[in-house]
Write an enzyme that holds these catalytic residues in place. Structure first.
Site, mmCIF file in Angstrom:
data_model
loop_
_atom_site.group_PDB
_atom_site.id
_atom_site.type_symbol
_atom_site.label_atom_id
_atom_site.label_comp_id
_atom_site.label_asym_id
_atom_site.label_seq_id
_atom_site.Cartn_x
_atom_site.Cartn_y
_atom_site.Cartn_z
ATOM 1 N N ASN A 167 -0.388 -7.375 8.307
ATOM 2 C CA ASN A 167 -1.065 -6.696 7.660
ATOM 3 C C ASN A 167 -1.590 -7.507 6.380
ATOM 4 O OD1 ASN A 167 1.364 -7.375 6.673
ATOM 5 N ND2 ASN A 167 1.775 -5.339 5.268
ATOM 6 N N GLU A 185 -5.935 4.734 13.506
ATOM 7 C CA GLU A 185 -7.092 3.884 13.900
ATOM 8 C C GLU A 185 -7.509 4.595 15.186
ATOM 9 O OE1 GLU A 185 -2.592 3.065 15.753
ATOM 10 O OE2 GLU A 185 -3.965 3.141 14.146
ATOM 11 N N ARG A 195 1.448 -1.656 0.297
ATOM 12 C CA ARG A 195 -0.072 -0.035 0.271
ATOM 13 C C ARG A 195 1.044 1.071 0.125
ATOM 14 N NH1 ARG A 195 -3.200 -1.280 4.964
ATOM 15 N NH2 ARG A 195 -1.778 -2.572 5.794
ATOM 16 N N VAL A 250 -0.719 -12.323 10.218
ATOM 17 C CA VAL A 250 -0.292 -11.493 9.796
ATOM 18 C C VAL A 250 -0.915 -9.948 9.832
ATOM 19 C CG1 VAL A 250 -0.247 -10.223 7.335
ATOM 20 C CG2 VAL A 250 -0.006 -13.295 7.747
ATOM 21 N N VAL A 255 -11.725 -8.921 17.892
ATOM 22 C CA VAL A 255 -12.003 -7.760 19.412
ATOM 23 C C VAL A 255 -11.386 -6.335 19.041
ATOM 24 C CG1 VAL A 255 -12.807 -9.629 21.029
ATOM 25 C CG2 VAL A 255 -10.103 -9.105 20.811
ATOM 26 N N LEU A 256 -11.321 -5.177 18.969
ATOM 27 C CA LEU A 256 -11.107 -3.974 19.140
ATOM 28 C C LEU A 256 -11.664 -3.341 20.477
ATOM 29 C CD1 LEU A 256 -9.180 -2.656 17.823
ATOM 30 C CD2 LEU A 256 -11.265 -1.327 16.721
ATOM 31 N N TYR A 308 -1.691 4.755 10.390
ATOM 32 C CA TYR A 308 -1.512 4.039 11.628
ATOM 33 C C TYR A 308 -0.489 3.822 12.421
ATOM 34 C CZ TYR A 308 -5.700 2.140 8.808
ATOM 35 O OH TYR A 308 -7.075 1.887 8.235
ATOM 36 N N SER A 360 -20.983 -13.729 24.623
ATOM 37 C CA SER A 360 -19.306 -14.166 24.033
ATOM 38 C C SER A 360 -18.493 -13.985 25.968
ATOM 39 C CB SER A 360 -18.233 -13.346 23.774
ATOM 40 O OG SER A 360 -17.396 -14.128 24.197
ATOM 41 N N LYS A 392 1.815 1.676 7.427
ATOM 42 C CA LYS A 392 1.891 1.181 8.377
ATOM 43 C C LYS A 392 2.504 1.833 9.060
ATOM 44 C CE LYS A 392 1.074 -2.357 9.369
ATOM 45 N NZ LYS A 392 -0.282 -2.846 10.262
ATOM 46 N N VAL A 421 -7.047 -11.210 13.228
ATOM 47 C CA VAL A 421 -7.293 -9.981 13.253
ATOM 48 C C VAL A 421 -6.317 -8.863 13.793
ATOM 49 C CG1 VAL A 421 -8.161 -8.628 11.161
ATOM 50 C CG2 VAL A 421 -8.909 -11.056 11.917
ATOM 51 N N ALA A 422 -7.118 -9.647 15.350
ATOM 52 C CA ALA A 422 -6.386 -8.313 16.268
ATOM 53 C C ALA A 422 -4.962 -8.242 16.372
ATOM 54 C CB ALA A 422 -6.804 -8.105 17.485
ATOM 55 N N ILE A 423 -3.979 -8.783 15.727
ATOM 56 C CA ILE A 423 -2.763 -8.875 16.105
ATOM 57 C C ILE A 423 -2.281 -7.983 16.121
ATOM 58 C CG2 ILE A 423 -2.086 -9.364 13.613
ATOM 59 C CD1 ILE A 423 -0.682 -10.884 17.070
ATOM 60 N N ASP A 424 -2.272 -6.481 15.061
ATOM 61 C CA ASP A 424 -1.693 -5.121 15.189
ATOM 62 C C ASP A 424 -1.933 -4.641 16.710
ATOM 63 O OD1 ASP A 424 -0.932 -4.850 12.907
ATOM 64 O OD2 ASP A 424 -2.913 -4.278 11.609
ATOM 65 N N HIS A 458 -0.666 2.297 15.991
ATOM 66 C CA HIS A 458 -1.014 0.630 16.402
ATOM 67 C C HIS A 458 -0.074 1.100 18.007
ATOM 68 C CE1 HIS A 458 -3.722 -0.811 14.274
ATOM 69 N NE2 HIS A 458 -3.113 -0.314 13.581
#
Length: 371
Positions: free
Chosen positions: A300, A118, A15, A298, A239-240, A94, A220, A75, A267-270, A96
């Site tokens: 990104n 974010e 990107r 991953v 989750v976020l 971003y 949950s 990033k 997907v929350a790995i960032d 994080h």
């Protein structure tokens, strides 16, 4: 203002912070735009496309960092890039920061003004600059999980949609926000047996109304997560907690009942990941196995579909970039409290409470920095 963008150097990140069309908008507003040569090649944008838009091509990232008042990226800046940041400069990307103490320390030392996509807010506590990448990552999570489930990639050898006479795969989505909703849409579209877990009754109600009988919903909690883990072929962690590290909702002990070759996609790995056994991976080496369970983490994911992701991202980041360039960062943040929520670090101070709490820094309110 002189605004720059550079070629992203994170592993398999294609990107770019500014498209040629975005560069043109900045030029029309009277600003100079510097672009590192080759920055747009990952989305099919040549240097000549930027030049046609009125931008100036520069030979390397250092020239851009040294010469620009604001740098627009995608990033978080890598170590070599952080060394080029300086006091008084604006970094718009971003970040994080909560799970990344090294980056945070470097940004503090540099004195840069760092505005994180974010945490820029919107009406109703929304996160409009995070939303398009969450949509992309949510949809990609099912593609990635489906591939990881193939036997050749270490998975159970399950086709998510099944075939006539054979049961479909079971997909468990933890979190019913933007990522979870988009993951569920893809899973349901493939014909998978899909269940979404969330703690908010209103979210569960909206999901139930939208998906009707095509997907199930569950509250949950630890017991329901444990039960669903034992049954799932594919688990999506979606989750976020805005600006903060993700909660560890799945412990290593809980993996014990999972089927060998089942897949976790975090997907929350960032934000540090929502599985205890998660650690960030790259597109070059996306998966690893813990206790027989395949992990895809991953950091990104949207970078793999760089053209779609870049244009979706620029649609929401450009208006704020124009505002910062037109007014200067302080005036822009004073005029727009939603943009002010994006300020994470400025002049050596941490200005986002969740980051300060997570990394044990003194918290300085944005209002204090703006004077």
């Amino acid at each position: 203002m002189r605004v720059g963008t550079v070629r992203e150097i994170k592993n398999h990140e294609y990107r770019v912070g500014l498209t040629p069309e975005s560069a043109r908008e900045l030029v029309v507003h009277g600003h100079q735009v510097w672009v590192e040569t080759g920055a747009g090649l990952g989305i099919g944008a040549a240097d000549s496309d930027y030049e046609s838009a009125g931008a100036t091509i520069q030979p390397d990232a250092k020239t851009v960092f040294d010469g620009c008042e604001m740098v627009v990226k995608v990033k978080e800046p890598q170590a070599g890039e952080r060394a080029m940041l300086r006091e008084g400069q604006v970094l718009y990307t971003y970040l994080h920061l909560a799970p990344d103490p090294e980056q945070t320390a470097d940004l503090i030392r540099s004195g840069v003004t760092a505005i994180a996509y974010e945490t820029v807010s919107g009406p109703g506590n929304s996160l409009p600059l995070l939303k398009p990448m969450s949509q992309v990552a949510g949809r990609m999570s099912i593609q990635a999980g489906a591939t990881a489930l193939e036997k050749a990639h270490g998975g159970r050898g399950v086709l998510l949609g099944g075939v006539p006479g054979v049961m479909p795969g079971r997909v468990m989505v933890i979190g019913g926000g933007v990522v979870g909703f988009n993951a569920a849409q893809m899973a349901v579209g493939l014909g998978a047996d899909t269940t979404i877990l969330d703690r908010d009754p209103e979210v569960l109600e909206k999901l139930g109304i939208h998906f009707e009988s095509r997907a199930k919903t569950r509250f949950s909690n630890r017991a329901n997560i444990q039960q669903m883990l034992c049954e799932a072929d594919l688990v999506i962690g979606a989750v976020l907690v805005p600006g903060a590290a993700a909660p560890k909702l799945v412990t290593r002990e809980m993996l014990g009942c999972m089927k060998p070759g089942a897949v976790l996609v975090d997907v929350a790995i960032d934000q540090g990941g929502c599985f205890e056994t998660s650690h960030a991976t790259t597109h070059a080496d996306p998966t690893y196995v813990v206790d027989g369970v395949v992990h895809y983490c991953v950091a990104n994911m949207p970078g793999a579909v760089a053209r779609t992701s870049t244009y979706a991202l620029n649609n929401v980041t450009l208006p704020h970039a124009l505002r910062i360039a037109d007014l200067g960062w302080k005036a822009a943040l004073k005029a727009n409290p939603h943009l002010a929520d994006g300020l994470n670090v400025s002049g050596g101070k941490v200005t986002y409470q969740a980051v300060a709490s997570e990394l044990a820094y003194d918290y300085v309110p944005v209002a204090n920095v703006l004077g």
